[in-house]
Design an enzyme around this catalytic site. Sequence first.
Site, PDB file in Angstrom:
ATOM      1  N   HIS A 309       0.850  -1.196   0.000  1.00  0.00           N
ATOM      2  CA  HIS A 309       0.000   0.000   0.000  1.00  0.00           C
ATOM      3  C   HIS A 309       0.883   1.242   0.000  1.00  0.00           C
ATOM      4  CE1 HIS A 309      -3.214   2.803   1.125  1.00  0.00           C
ATOM      5  NE2 HIS A 309      -4.045   1.856   0.736  1.00  0.00           N
ATOM      6  N   ASP A 367      -7.830  -5.499   0.026  1.00  0.00           N
ATOM      7  CA  ASP A 367      -8.275  -6.396  -1.050  1.00  0.00           C
ATOM      8  C   ASP A 367      -7.859  -7.845  -0.836  1.00  0.00           C
ATOM      9  OD1 ASP A 367      -7.535  -3.616  -3.038  1.00  0.00           O
ATOM     10  OD2 ASP A 367      -9.539  -4.444  -2.748  1.00  0.00           O
TER      11      ASP A 367
HETATM   12  C1  SDX Z   1      -6.274  -0.144  -2.900  1.00  0.00           C
HETATM   13  O1  SDX Z   1      -4.544   4.393  -2.064  1.00  0.00           O
HETATM   14  C2  SDX Z   1      -5.499   3.780  -1.449  1.00  0.00           C
HETATM   15  O2  SDX Z   1      -5.892   4.157  -0.379  1.00  0.00           O
HETATM   16  C3  SDX Z   1      -6.065   2.587  -2.175  1.00  0.00           C
HETATM   17  C4  SDX Z   1      -7.052   1.724  -1.378  1.00  0.00           C
HETATM   18  C5  SDX Z   1      -8.340   2.465  -1.110  1.00  0.00           C
HETATM   19  O3  SDX Z   1      -9.035   2.078  -0.163  1.00  0.00           O
HETATM   20  O4  SDX Z   1      -8.696   3.373  -1.897  1.00  0.00           O
HETATM   21  O5  SDX Z   1      -6.464   1.327  -0.167  1.00  0.00           O
HETATM   22  C6  SDX Z   1      -7.440   0.467  -2.181  1.00  0.00           C
HETATM   23  O6  SDX Z   1      -6.064   0.200  -4.036  1.00  0.00           O
HETATM   24  C7  SDX Z   1      -5.370  -1.079  -2.157  1.00  0.00           C
HETATM   25  C8  SDX Z   1      -4.123  -1.543  -3.016  1.00  0.00           C
HETATM   26  C9  SDX Z   1      -4.603  -2.695  -3.932  1.00  0.00           C
HETATM   27  N1  SDX Z   1      -3.519  -3.034  -4.911  1.00  0.00           N
HETATM   28  C10 SDX Z   1      -2.878  -4.223  -4.822  1.00  0.00           C
HETATM   29  O7  SDX Z   1      -3.027  -5.042  -3.920  1.00  0.00           O
HETATM   30  C11 SDX Z   1      -1.937  -4.469  -5.999  1.00  0.00           C
HETATM   31  C12 SDX Z   1      -0.588  -4.982  -5.481  1.00  0.00           C
HETATM   32  N2  SDX Z   1       0.086  -3.868  -4.762  1.00  0.00           N
HETATM   33  C13 SDX Z   1       0.919  -2.998  -5.512  1.00  0.00           C
HETATM   34  O8  SDX Z   1       0.878  -2.960  -6.845  1.00  0.00           O
HETATM   35  C14 SDX Z   1       1.435  -1.792  -4.740  1.00  0.00           C
HETATM   36  O9  SDX Z   1       1.766  -2.219  -3.477  1.00  0.00           O
HETATM   37  C15 SDX Z   1       0.534  -0.583  -4.648  1.00  0.00           C
HETATM   38  C16 SDX Z   1       0.036  -0.163  -5.998  1.00  0.00           C
HETATM   39  C17 SDX Z   1      -0.635  -0.880  -3.777  1.00  0.00           C
HETATM   40  C18 SDX Z   1       1.353   0.549  -4.036  1.00  0.00           C
HETATM   41  O10 SDX Z   1       2.286   0.950  -4.965  1.00  0.00           O
HETATM   42  P1  SDX Z   1       3.427   2.036  -4.588  1.00  0.00           P
HETATM   43  O11 SDX Z   1       3.119   2.725  -3.320  1.00  0.00           O
HETATM   44  O12 SDX Z   1       3.675   2.851  -5.804  1.00  0.00           O
HETATM   45  O13 SDX Z   1       4.666   1.147  -4.257  1.00  0.00           O
HETATM   46  P2  SDX Z   1       5.683   0.602  -5.356  1.00  0.00           P
HETATM   47  O14 SDX Z   1       4.907   0.016  -6.486  1.00  0.00           O
HETATM   48  O15 SDX Z   1       6.663   1.680  -5.645  1.00  0.00           O
HETATM   49  O16 SDX Z   1       6.368  -0.592  -4.557  1.00  0.00           O
HETATM   50  C19 SDX Z   1       7.443  -0.319  -3.648  1.00  0.00           C
HETATM   51  C20 SDX Z   1       8.317  -1.541  -3.718  1.00  0.00           C
HETATM   52  C21 SDX Z   1       8.696  -1.918  -5.158  1.00  0.00           C
HETATM   53  O17 SDX Z   1       9.950  -2.575  -5.108  1.00  0.00           O
HETATM   54  P3  SDX Z   1      11.288  -1.696  -5.525  1.00  0.00           P
HETATM   55  O18 SDX Z   1      11.050  -1.176  -6.932  1.00  0.00           O
HETATM   56  O19 SDX Z   1      11.375  -0.572  -4.486  1.00  0.00           O
HETATM   57  O20 SDX Z   1      12.415  -2.685  -5.431  1.00  0.00           O
HETATM   58  O21 SDX Z   1       7.601  -2.686  -3.219  1.00  0.00           O
HETATM   59  C22 SDX Z   1       7.415  -3.643  -4.245  1.00  0.00           C
HETATM   60  C23 SDX Z   1       7.672  -2.940  -5.558  1.00  0.00           C
HETATM   61  O22 SDX Z   1       8.170  -3.848  -6.545  1.00  0.00           O
HETATM   62  N3  SDX Z   1       6.026  -4.091  -4.160  1.00  0.00           N
HETATM   63  C24 SDX Z   1       5.610  -5.345  -4.286  1.00  0.00           C
HETATM   64  C25 SDX Z   1       4.229  -5.293  -4.092  1.00  0.00           C
HETATM   65  N4  SDX Z   1       3.844  -4.033  -3.877  1.00  0.00           N
HETATM   66  C26 SDX Z   1       4.964  -3.294  -3.915  1.00  0.00           C
HETATM   67  N5  SDX Z   1       6.281  -6.484  -4.544  1.00  0.00           N
HETATM   68  C27 SDX Z   1       5.519  -7.618  -4.594  1.00  0.00           C
HETATM   69  N6  SDX Z   1       4.189  -7.660  -4.421  1.00  0.00           N
HETATM   70  C28 SDX Z   1       3.506  -6.515  -4.172  1.00  0.00           C
HETATM   71  N7  SDX Z   1       2.192  -6.541  -3.994  1.00  0.00           N
END
Ligand code: SDX
Length: 432
Positions: A309, A367
């Site tokens: 998140h 989720d």
């Molecule tokens: C919702 O914003 C809100 O409030 C949203 C929400 C709401 O109520 O409105 O809470 C609802 O959208 C919840 C999130 C649902 N999405 C997912 O579950 C999809 C999987 N999660 C990700 O794609 C990610 O964690 C996000 C999109 C939720 C957050 O993305 P960020 O903050 O841009 O973080 P990032 O993508 O930059 O990740 C940081 C690091 C990265 O590694 P590095 O590049 O730093 O090496 O963490 C890793 C990412 O690769 N990472 C993950 C991961 N999520 C982040 N690695 C593996 N699995 C994951 N799920």
Amino acid sequence: MHDQSTESAKLTLKGTTYDLPVYSGTIGPDVIDIGKLYAEAGVFTFDPGYTSTGSCESSITYIDGEKGELLYRGYPIEQLAEKSHFLEVCYLLLYGELPTAAQMEDFETRVTNHTMLHEQLAYFFRGFRRDAHPMAVVCGAMGAMSAFYHDSTDINDPWQREVATIRMIAKMPTLVSWAYKYSIGQPFVYPNNSLDYASNFLNMCFSVPAAEYHVDPILSRAMDRIFTLHADHEQNASTSTVRLASSSGANPFACVAAGVACLWGPAHGGANEACLRMLREIGSVDRIPEYIKKAKDKDDPFRLMGFGHRVYKNFDPRAKVMKQSADEVLGLLGIENNPTLQVAKELERIALEDEYFVEKKLYPNVDFYSGIILDAMGFPTSMFTPIFALARTVGWISQWKEMLEDPKARIGRPRQLYTGAAFRDYTDVENR
Ligand code: SDX
């Protein structure tokens, strides 16, 4: 709104120092007001993912990502999930205070009396293919509502804003259930005003004209709690979309349709559908290490859906409540040994012990468990995000309402760092 600045931040650029006002909220990080930066220093700030940018002032929802705390108008989500109910939470988000009994009765009556959709909209649904994704139908139908409810599209008329607010909260369950019925070839079921909000939605989804249907109170309570957990969440992507669309003066139905479109993405509200598909693909606990490895592989685009998140760098409090609800609902339904739930729990346990997830502070989000409950309730995965949209409509509308009532609100128009071609003259084709 915020009081005047109590201190300032100093920015020194090319030998000149600029004083930027700093504002403090009730709780949470202070903000630096950069509104005059371009006029004074000729530079923009740069924050493409808005990781460190506050887009507005709001008093609706507060998240403390470090503590794993979520407050709706100051009330913690855990207490609201346990003691309140969704329509009361709607009132709280919209008007700022918990309602008295009389206020609640009046609000519930107004919502109940607006649950039916314009009959012509039923023909609009029939323009879609039966196998269209329900989110495509919900997005289209919500936008189409601006073609049917002209008397509540003038955003400058407080009365029309209030009517649009009630209409969207009241009609979303009907609209979402009709998208479901249309996708499975069953007839639309009309709202039943003798049922509570969640029971009415379940009845419109699962009853058929050919048989008696009684809503299971276990399921309606679980449904109501899921609505509460998804109701609002600060300036997330879809809420920011609604605010930006509304800043141009677009009508509320069009703005909420834009929010539905944004929510659909798998990085946002679409993650609940993607997460259940992932858990089913994993299939058994012995295959979990293979998927943990994929999630950690930089060259593999696979991510653990339902994990991570932007704000929560500790557990998502909604995920904790949802996990408890999953145990309760599946237990009461006699399917506590649901293999998908077992895989989810083991995946959470293993991931939270893995240094990759610990170091990157990746925890289950809202989720991760929601799909397991919705699946147990009989919904197909394609209905998970429409249900999220149903619940989030009150959040979108509350934020929309707050923005329109803010005298300082103006059209949102970000700038950019331009890295394209500098000025150049047109070249005739024979000279290229
Ligand atoms: C919702 O914003 C809100 O409030 C949203 C929400 C709401 O109520 O409105 O809470 C609802 O959208 C919840 C999130 C649902 N999405 C997912 O579950 C999809 C999987 N999660 C990700 O794609 C990610 O964690 C996000 C999109 C939720 C957050 O993305 P960020 O903050 O841009 O973080 P990032 O993508 O930059 O990740 C940081 C690091 C990265 O590694 P590095 O590049 O730093 O090496 O963490 C890793 C990412 O690769 N990472 C993950 C991961 N999520 C982040 N690695 C593996 N699995 C994951 N799920």
